[in-house]
Design a protein around this motif. Structure first.
Motif, PDB file in Angstrom:
ATOM      1  N   ARG A 233     -26.451 -18.856  26.350  1.00 55.49           N
ATOM      2  CA  ARG A 233     -27.506 -19.303  27.266  1.00 55.49           C
ATOM      3  C   ARG A 233     -27.661 -20.808  27.135  1.00 55.49           C
ATOM      4  NH1 ARG A 233     -29.603 -16.553  23.192  1.00 55.49           N
ATOM      5  NH2 ARG A 233     -31.831 -16.692  23.720  1.00 55.49           N
ATOM      6  N   VAL A 236     -32.209 -25.218  29.774  1.00 55.50           N
ATOM      7  CA  VAL A 236     -32.329 -26.164  30.879  1.00 55.50           C
ATOM      8  C   VAL A 236     -33.801 -26.371  31.216  1.00 55.50           C
ATOM      9  CG1 VAL A 236     -30.074 -25.622  31.875  1.00 55.50           C
ATOM     10  CG2 VAL A 236     -32.087 -24.310  32.596  1.00 55.50           C
ATOM     11  N   ILE A 256     -25.003 -27.894  32.480  1.00 50.54           N
ATOM     12  CA  ILE A 256     -24.682 -26.940  33.547  1.00 50.54           C
ATOM     13  C   ILE A 256     -23.171 -26.871  33.759  1.00 50.54           C
ATOM     14  CG2 ILE A 256     -25.038 -26.367  35.970  1.00 50.54           C
ATOM     15  CD1 ILE A 256     -27.786 -27.676  35.788  1.00 50.54           C
ATOM     16  N   LEU A 271     -29.411 -18.672  31.498  1.00 52.78           N
ATOM     17  CA  LEU A 271     -30.287 -19.833  31.533  1.00 52.78           C
ATOM     18  C   LEU A 271     -31.512 -19.528  30.678  1.00 52.78           C
ATOM     19  CD1 LEU A 271     -30.399 -20.641  35.366  1.00 52.78           C
ATOM     20  CD2 LEU A 271     -28.968 -21.757  33.639  1.00 52.78           C
ATOM     21  N   VAL A 293     -27.659 -25.098  39.573  1.00 52.43           N
ATOM     22  CA  VAL A 293     -27.003 -23.983  38.897  1.00 52.43           C
ATOM     23  C   VAL A 293     -26.258 -23.116  39.915  1.00 52.43           C
ATOM     24  CG1 VAL A 293     -27.383 -21.868  37.575  1.00 52.43           C
ATOM     25  CG2 VAL A 293     -28.622 -23.964  36.967  1.00 52.43           C
ATOM     26  N   VAL A 307     -31.526 -14.843  33.113  1.00 50.34           N
ATOM     27  CA  VAL A 307     -32.508 -15.931  33.105  1.00 50.34           C
ATOM     28  C   VAL A 307     -33.674 -15.523  32.208  1.00 50.34           C
ATOM     29  CG1 VAL A 307     -33.989 -17.428  34.478  1.00 50.34           C
ATOM     30  CG2 VAL A 307     -31.886 -16.515  35.481  1.00 50.34           C
TER      31      VAL A 307
END
Length: 381
Positions: A233, A236, A256, A271, A293, A307
């Motif tokens: 992961r 960000v 990224i 993420l 992304v 996510v």
């Protein structure tokens, strides 16, 4: 807590993606000013390998101590102690207490520590409230012993193993609870060894390794036989936050791009959007992030993307430590703008008020579904 006017940002205009899909910058690599190895750590094969790597990386001061005690990192002030510790890498042997794995909700079944501490300078660093003393980065020389201990925990988790939604991840092991393992990989090789171990082992039940990173030195990982058992992961945030509060880490565009490279190498990726903050025009900034992304992953076949969303919070202890480390910080840590929340062990933390949290949560849910429709949201906290 003042939230931006919704009408002012309801139709954001995104900029062209800054993701460098070709001719990337060299990765961000930390070189400590000195390395201190305990006698026991230096005698282990992996400890010897770490010292060789540090020498090859150009560390100017490498010392093997006469015993197994680290010297004091204390300086003339707390700020001096912080600076001294942040410039030092300690090579030590993980004691039995560190090898007894603990649950780490909501991320994973178990926490497996390859190191403790991080070379980054994030002004909201959650380790400030979790680890005591100057923030020395310690890496563990008895890695084979740590990896061998994972076997006893397979099939015994309560976070993903028993979850209907996440059972496909198997028994999960989180390697980045108290460190950023990729930030240290060029000095230790521990992360590559762990990924290879998880990939090659014939486990009694499905197993998944997880870690999150703010760094971009993924080249050592790309050719590993991970067998799809590792999820990387990438941590960000809005560019406004990464550029202002995350010193010493890779730029957002580099992170990224690193995630793209990992996905192309067959890794499961994710993420970790953290810590989410309702900065001015937050919808525009976070919308840009998600658009970047999406652009970087649009052509990747069989993309497996998750996510995780984590809002900013702090404790009285962490605030006191962080304002000592970063006395000029502009990070908002105003208790009057927050709600006090108690954890299951009675510790108090300051989170965003319910209405702010609800607005953030609703927007992220809708925007992730619209911009990254193939992504799977794991949790919001």
């Amino acid at each position: 807590m003042t939230m931006p006017d919704a009408a002012a940002v309801s139709s954001p205009t995104f900029l062209p993606s800054p993701i460098p899909l070709s001719a990337p910058r060299p990765p961000v690599l930390w070189t400590p000013a000195r390395v201190l190895a305990t006698r026991s750590a230096a005698q282990l094969p992996h400890g010897e390998e770490i010292l060789r790597r540090c020498e090859a990386a150009g560390v100017p001061d490498i010392q093997v101590l006469a015993g197994d005690r680290m010297p004091s990192m204390r300086g003339d002030s707390d700020r001096a102690a912080y600076a001294r510790a942040k410039q030092t890498l300690a090579v030590v042997v993980a004691p039995p207490s560190k090898r007894r794995l603990q649950p780490i909700p909501p991320s994973a079944d178990w926490r497996v520590d390859l190191a403790e501490g991080c070379p980054g300078h994030c002004q909201y660093c959650y380790l400030a409230g979790s680890l005591s003393g100057p923030p020395l980065t310690r890496v563990y020389a008895n890695l084979p012993e740590i990896l061998a201990g994972m076997d006893d925990y397979v099939g015994r988790g309560t976070i993903t193993s028993s979850s209907i939604e996440r059972a496909g991840e198997g028994t999960t092991f989180e390697a980045s609870c108290y460190t950023d393992p990729l930030a240290l990989e060029h000095l230790t090789g521990s992360l590559s060894a762990t990924i290879a171990h998880v990939g090659a082992t014939d486990w009694a039940a499905p197993v998944g390794l997880r870690f999150t990173t703010k760094y971009d030195n993924v080249a050592p990982l790309l050719d590993l036989d991970h067998r799809g058992r590792t999820r990387v992961r990438i941590s960000v945030n809005a560019e406004e936050i990464t550029g202002r509060f995350e010193g010493g880490t890779a730029r957002l565009a580099q992170r990224i791009a690193a995630m793209r490279g990992l996905a192309l190498a067959g890794y499961r990726v994710g993420l970790t959007i953290a810590p989410i903050m309702p900065i001015p025009q937050w919808r525009l900034h976070y919308g840009q992030l998600l658009a970047d992304v999406a652009a970087a992953t649009a052509d990747i076949p069989d993309l497996d993307l998750t996510v995780e969303c984590i809002t900013h919070r702090f404790t009285e202890v962490s605030k006191n430590v962080l304002t000592t480390w970063y006395p000029r910080t502009k990070l908002e840590m105003d208790e009057a703008q927050r709600t006090r929340k108690f954890g299951k062990y009675g510790a108090a933390k300051y989170v965003y008020p319910k209405d702010v949290m609800s607005e953030l949560h609703s927007w992220f849910d809708a925007e992730i579904e619209a911009v990254l429709p193939g992504a799977r949201a794991l949790y919001w906290t």
